[in-house]
Enzyme design. Structure first.
Site, PDB file in Angstrom:
ATOM      1  N   CYS A  70       0.829  -1.211   0.000  1.00 44.61           N
ATOM      2  CA  CYS A  70       0.000   0.000   0.000  1.00 44.61           C
ATOM      3  C   CYS A  70       0.861   1.257   0.000  1.00 44.61           C
ATOM      4  O   CYS A  70       1.892   1.300   0.679  1.00 44.61           O
ATOM      5  CB  CYS A  70      -0.916   0.032   1.208  1.00 44.61           C
ATOM      6  SG  CYS A  70      -2.430  -0.918   1.008  1.00 44.61           S
ATOM      7  N   CYS A  76      -0.479   5.270   7.714  1.00 43.16           N
ATOM      8  CA  CYS A  76      -1.915   5.360   7.987  1.00 43.16           C
ATOM      9  C   CYS A  76      -2.305   4.690   9.295  1.00 43.16           C
ATOM     10  O   CYS A  76      -3.353   4.977   9.855  1.00 43.16           O
ATOM     11  CB  CYS A  76      -2.708   4.742   6.835  1.00 43.16           C
ATOM     12  SG  CYS A  76      -2.701   2.944   6.816  1.00 43.16           S
ATOM     13  N   CYS A  79      -2.332  -1.036   8.725  1.00 45.14           N
ATOM     14  CA  CYS A  79      -1.720  -2.358   8.518  1.00 45.14           C
ATOM     15  C   CYS A  79      -0.275  -2.303   8.989  1.00 45.14           C
ATOM     16  O   CYS A  79       0.636  -2.090   8.187  1.00 45.14           O
ATOM     17  CB  CYS A  79      -1.800  -2.775   7.053  1.00 45.14           C
ATOM     18  SG  CYS A  79      -3.477  -2.982   6.436  1.00 45.14           S
ATOM     19  N   CYS A 156      -5.352   2.569  -1.692  1.00 47.93           N
ATOM     20  CA  CYS A 156      -5.170   1.514  -0.694  1.00 47.93           C
ATOM     21  C   CYS A 156      -5.549   0.169  -1.302  1.00 47.93           C
ATOM     22  O   CYS A 156      -6.581   0.034  -1.963  1.00 47.93           O
ATOM     23  CB  CYS A 156      -6.024   1.804   0.539  1.00 47.93           C
ATOM     24  SG  CYS A 156      -5.941   0.523   1.807  1.00 47.93           S
ATOM     25  N   GLN A 280     -18.199  -9.011   9.878  1.00 46.54           N
ATOM     26  CA  GLN A 280     -16.782  -9.269   9.651  1.00 46.54           C
ATOM     27  C   GLN A 280     -16.347  -8.727   8.283  1.00 46.54           C
ATOM     28  O   GLN A 280     -17.008  -8.966   7.278  1.00 46.54           O
ATOM     29  CB  GLN A 280     -16.500 -10.769   9.718  1.00 46.54           C
ATOM     30  CG  GLN A 280     -16.696 -11.380  11.083  1.00 46.54           C
ATOM     31  CD  GLN A 280     -15.578 -11.053  12.064  1.00 46.54           C
ATOM     32  OE1 GLN A 280     -14.672 -10.281  11.768  1.00 46.54           O
ATOM     33  NE2 GLN A 280     -15.645 -11.639  13.247  1.00 46.54           N
ATOM     34  N   TYR A 320     -23.920 -11.483  21.737  1.00 43.80           N
ATOM     35  CA  TYR A 320     -23.240 -10.497  20.899  1.00 43.80           C
ATOM     36  C   TYR A 320     -23.425 -10.892  19.429  1.00 43.80           C
ATOM     37  O   TYR A 320     -22.478 -10.966  18.660  1.00 43.80           O
ATOM     38  CB  TYR A 320     -21.745 -10.419  21.206  1.00 43.80           C
ATOM     39  CG  TYR A 320     -21.370 -10.313  22.668  1.00 43.80           C
ATOM     40  CD1 TYR A 320     -21.252  -9.080  23.295  1.00 43.80           C
ATOM     41  CD2 TYR A 320     -21.099 -11.470  23.420  1.00 43.80           C
ATOM     42  CE1 TYR A 320     -20.877  -8.994  24.631  1.00 43.80           C
ATOM     43  CE2 TYR A 320     -20.733 -11.392  24.755  1.00 43.80           C
ATOM     44  CZ  TYR A 320     -20.622 -10.147  25.354  1.00 43.80           C
ATOM     45  OH  TYR A 320     -20.245 -10.071  26.679  1.00 43.80           O
ATOM     46  N   GLU A 341     -28.363  -9.105  21.133  1.00 44.58           N
ATOM     47  CA  GLU A 341     -27.497  -8.028  20.659  1.00 44.58           C
ATOM     48  C   GLU A 341     -28.033  -6.707  21.191  1.00 44.58           C
ATOM     49  O   GLU A 341     -29.238  -6.454  21.152  1.00 44.58           O
ATOM     50  CB  GLU A 341     -27.481  -8.016  19.120  1.00 44.58           C
ATOM     51  CG  GLU A 341     -26.844  -6.803  18.477  1.00 44.58           C
ATOM     52  CD  GLU A 341     -25.396  -6.621  18.864  1.00 44.58           C
ATOM     53  OE1 GLU A 341     -25.036  -5.477  19.184  1.00 44.58           O
ATOM     54  OE2 GLU A 341     -24.634  -7.615  18.856  1.00 44.58           O
ATOM     55  N   CYS A 417     -11.661 -12.051  19.377  1.00 47.27           N
ATOM     56  CA  CYS A 417     -10.792 -11.206  18.548  1.00 47.27           C
ATOM     57  C   CYS A 417      -9.716 -10.551  19.407  1.00 47.27           C
ATOM     58  O   CYS A 417      -9.028  -9.640  18.941  1.00 47.27           O
ATOM     59  CB  CYS A 417     -11.603 -10.144  17.805  1.00 47.27           C
ATOM     60  SG  CYS A 417     -12.523  -9.022  18.871  1.00 47.27           S
TER      61      CYS A 417
END
Length: 471
Positions: A70, A76, A79, A156, A280, A320, A341, A417
């Site tokens: 990128c 930025c 990543c 990007c 996701q 969730y 949720e 996560c």
């Protein structure tokens, strides 16, 4: 300052001792095995730790160093590991997960190889950009990490096609609106953010975030120009956010043109997603992850799956649940599922998706917090056979862990996560009677970043579980 790098931290920075051995220094952009010169930007007043930027390599680069793809890489903040060979990224993520488990004192459990993403670029189905003035013209990008320095994100390589092209076209249309980008310090201007979401069929939903609805007519004209220039745009929305915090989206929404939701799909389950609904960002990996969740929640060796002779459906609770992708995947596999949720728009999306998938009779979606929703919904279902939890990065709260202990589902599937919060929660759950089934399965949903997802399967000691017969 010279630093010898020996590991990567949880944010993907290289870490190692300073030349004099007095500091442990975290250097953005450095890799293990490298000797670097670094500029210290912050030193902890409480410990011998510092954070620094990379000035130059002081010797040979790591054999795992590659050229980032990128144009904004390293600036930025999106990543932080694009300069690390992909195989080495996967090894780092697996080691990070294993290290977190060990530090939390979780009984040794094998960590499987990380399931690699089919694509390391062009995988994100949603992109969020800052709108700002760059050299006298409106541009889309991000704020550099820890700064208010604008980084242009045009070109990007991470988002799916045609997100970048649509973002560029949207900015061209917005330039003609006469509206100015928002200045956070002066509290002037209107245009704050641009959000672009792509569906599985290539259609795109665009959200312009502004400080107020005062420029609605001008934005509607810009939306029509965008739709004419990019026919894949299904709809354009105005989201109003006048807050001073870090949230991108507000709660007030107006239709500028076209659709208010987007058709998408995960595995074989069709979804209807609104602008504010979490899903996701790596669709292909999400499909693999959710298939693993279904396998863990409803073991194929069992007979208690809908459709088996004399069997009752597995009673599953999805905490969730977001837009309901996991709940709908479980329902498609034969379970009777309730999803909980707290975000109302996501609950509405889940219900629409259930109707579109023909799964409304197998699913119930409840708006509420995880702990209260678990207790109430479990009672309404007459008990549950399996609970799936997919909490935010900070993991489960103490109230949710307590509610799980009270509900005592025989099987628990934890989608994480956050390796560190997962490890902490697993340690607590072990003390509440749950055993972790090996192996822990990690997935790479965000290549080029330090983030890693994992699926952990737990069983309550001495309990009959789905697939083992009986309740």
């Amino acid at each position: 300052m010279r630093v010898t790098i020996d590991e990567l931290d949880a944010e993907g920075r290289g870490v190692g001792p300073s030349e004099d051995g007095r500091l442990r220094v975290h250097v953005a952009g450095a890799l293990p095995g490298e000797k670097v010169r670094a500029h210290v930007e912050h030193r902890s007043p409480h410990a011998a730790v510092a954070w620094a930027s990379l000035v130059a390599l002081d010797g040979a680069p790591s054999p795992d160093r590659v050229a980032p793809v990128c144009p904004g890489a390293g600036r930025c903040g999106g990543c932080s590991l694009q300069h690390l060979r992909y195989g080495a990224q996967l090894a780092y993520k697996r080691a990070r997960l294993a290290r977190a488990l060990a530090r939390a004192g979780v009984a040794p459990a094998p960590v499987a190889e990380v399931v690699a993403s089919p694509r390391t670029t062009g995988y994100r189905n949603k992109a969020k950009y800052v709108l700002a003035d760059a050299h006298g013209a409106l541009a889309y990008g991000s704020w550099g990490p820890g700064t208010h320095h604008f980084v242009d994100m045009a070109g990007c390589r991470v988002p799916e096609e045609p997100i970048d092209a649509v973002a560029a076209a949207a900015v061209r249309a917005l330039r003609e609106s006469g509206l100015q980008p928002y200045d956070e310090r002066a509290r002037t201007g209107e245009l704050r953010y641009l959000v672009v979401r792509a569906g599985a069929g290539g259609r795109v939903l665009v959200v312009v975030v502004a400080r107020s609805a005062a420029g609605r007519d001008a934005l509607a004209a810009a939306a029509r120009r965008l739709g004419a220039a990019r026919p894949e745009v299904a709809g354009v929305l105005l989201n109003v956010n006048d807050t001073e915090g870090g949230a991108i989206l507000g709660t007030e929404e107006h239709v500028l043109c076209g659709a208010t939701e987007l058709a998408d799909q995960v595995g074989e389950v069709p979804l209807r997603l609104g602008a504010r609904t979490f899903f996701q960002v790596n669709r292909a990996q999400a499909s693999a992850l959710y298939a693993a969740v279904v396998h863990a929640a409803m073991p194929p060796a069992g007979a208690r799956v809908a459709g088996a002779a004399g069997a009752e459906p597995v009673r599953a609770l999805d905490l969730y649940c977001g837009a309901g992708a996991i709940a709908l995947s479980l329902a498609r596999a034969g379970a009777r599922v309730a999803g909980v949720e707290r975000a109302g728009p996501a609950v509405e999306d889940a219900r629409r998706s259930a109707r579109a998938a023909g799964l409304a009779e197998r699913t119930t979606f409840v708006e509420g917090d995880a702990a209260g929703g678990l207790a109430e919904t479990a009672r309404a279902m007459g008990g549950v056979d399996v609970v799936v939890v997919n909490p935010p990065r900070q993991g489960l709260g103490a109230d949710v862990r307590e509610a799980l202990a009270v509900a005592a589902p025989p099987r628990l599937v934890y989608v994480s996560c956050g390796p560190e919060s997962l490890a902490a929660d697993l340690a607590v759950l072990a003390g509440r009677g749950y055993a972790l089934l090996p192996p822990l399965q990690p997935f790479d949903l965000l290549p080029g970043t330090p983030h890693v997802e994992a699926v952990a399967t737990l069983v309550r000691r001495g309990a009959a579980t789905p697939g083992a017969g009986g309740r």
